[in-house]
Design an enzyme around this catalytic site. Sequence first.
Site: not given
Length: 461
Positions: A16, A104-105, A114, A240, A242, A244-245, A304, A323-325, A327
């Site tokens: 990135r 992504s975001h 990715k 988000d 892309d 994935d969330r 994480t 995950e908390m994020s 995902h």
Amino acid sequence: MSHSLNASIFKAYDIRGIVDQTLTESAVHDIGRAFGQQVRQAGGHIVAIGRDGRLSGPRLIAALSTGIRAAGVNVLDIGMVATPMLYYAALKQAEGNGIMVTGSHNPPEYNGLKMMLAGAALYGPEIQALYQQIMRADWLPVTTTGETTKGDIADDYEARIVADIQLARPLKIVVDAGNGIPGAYGPKLYRALGCEVVELFCEVDGHFPNHHPDPAHPENLQDVIHALQTTDAEIGFAFDGDGDRLGVVTKDGQIIYPDRQLMLFASDVLSRNPGAQIIYDVKCSRKLAQHIEAQGGQPLMWKTGHSLVKAKLKETGAPLAGEMSGHIFFKERWYGFDDGLYAGARLLEILSRSADPSALLNALPNSTSTPELQICLAEGENVALIDALRAQAAFPSAQTIVTIDGLRVEYADGFGLIRASNTTPVAVLRFEADHDVALQRIQQEFRQALQTVQPDLPLPF
């Protein structure tokens, strides 16, 4: 071509950088070539590639394609898609090899890659190995340049989800794509499942003119909250950049954070897979493990990072991880990669059985907690800080200290977490407790521990 390669773009889970500054077309070409060579060395012949809606996407994906083909490997270019659709194409049509061009975001000037090799996400040392390979100009001889095929995965991907998901009744939902790529596919998918969809910012626009496409931050969910107040929609989704969330909002404007979403998903998965392991990361609520155990499952806390969680999922054979994020990874009925669009469909399946979806979501166990707090440091200092805490700090009233990823200090009535981010030079903190008094006590203990190892550290709590 490696003269313009900037080492800083090689992150823990992906690549990135800022386009034309740290992330150049020549760098993307060389990464494609190095990745293509790895595919060849693993006995592969083809790589699926796709891109999100960012303005730099078309030229970066062209450079990527040229690089992969220069390694003698064929390219399946599926065009502008959500990241999970690229993963799907890689598994279905490209021997498990894929690269997604996505920021992504991140802000509009960023982009990245990715990568999936033979069905596994590339991370950590494997990403560094690409960098080393390019710097050494370690290229195998190529007799024939690879060829490009254009592909379209969208209909197959949608049909696969529609065949899997059974709604008990149609729902009316709000979908906010924040002008990211999910806007091109999410509303169509949910309509195919029988839902009525109120669209917000579903026109793909790499300038992101309305708000940042990141549902982890409450300020980016205000438009969904407003739409739920002013329409008869029952539930709100936000994605988000892309796809994935997933972010989830109830009718009364409550944000259902991913660790609570995971409680609902765990109950559902465990109803068909009794006693199964459910994986979650160190940032998640204590209530999640308690909930999994109450449902007869085995909670497994892990590090994480979406690539790390995916690897653990593969190793354990668990049917679900999160995950908390945001995902969420379904292995049961799906492929084990993080997919916000599919997670939304699975949530609709569960909610459609309820007369009041918001009541079901709001009733999930909850705690007093802080958002993610950050201490900004110089490069490498975050890791040194965690090492110093491990060596010197005392947490006198703690029950246990979990050290798989930073320090998660567990108390009878809450927890405190401090870990080094793998993507930026910050130390990340999070606190949770049964009530405010306990939260303040835990924070005070962390304050003293941090001041012991670094007295002048500016603390965000």
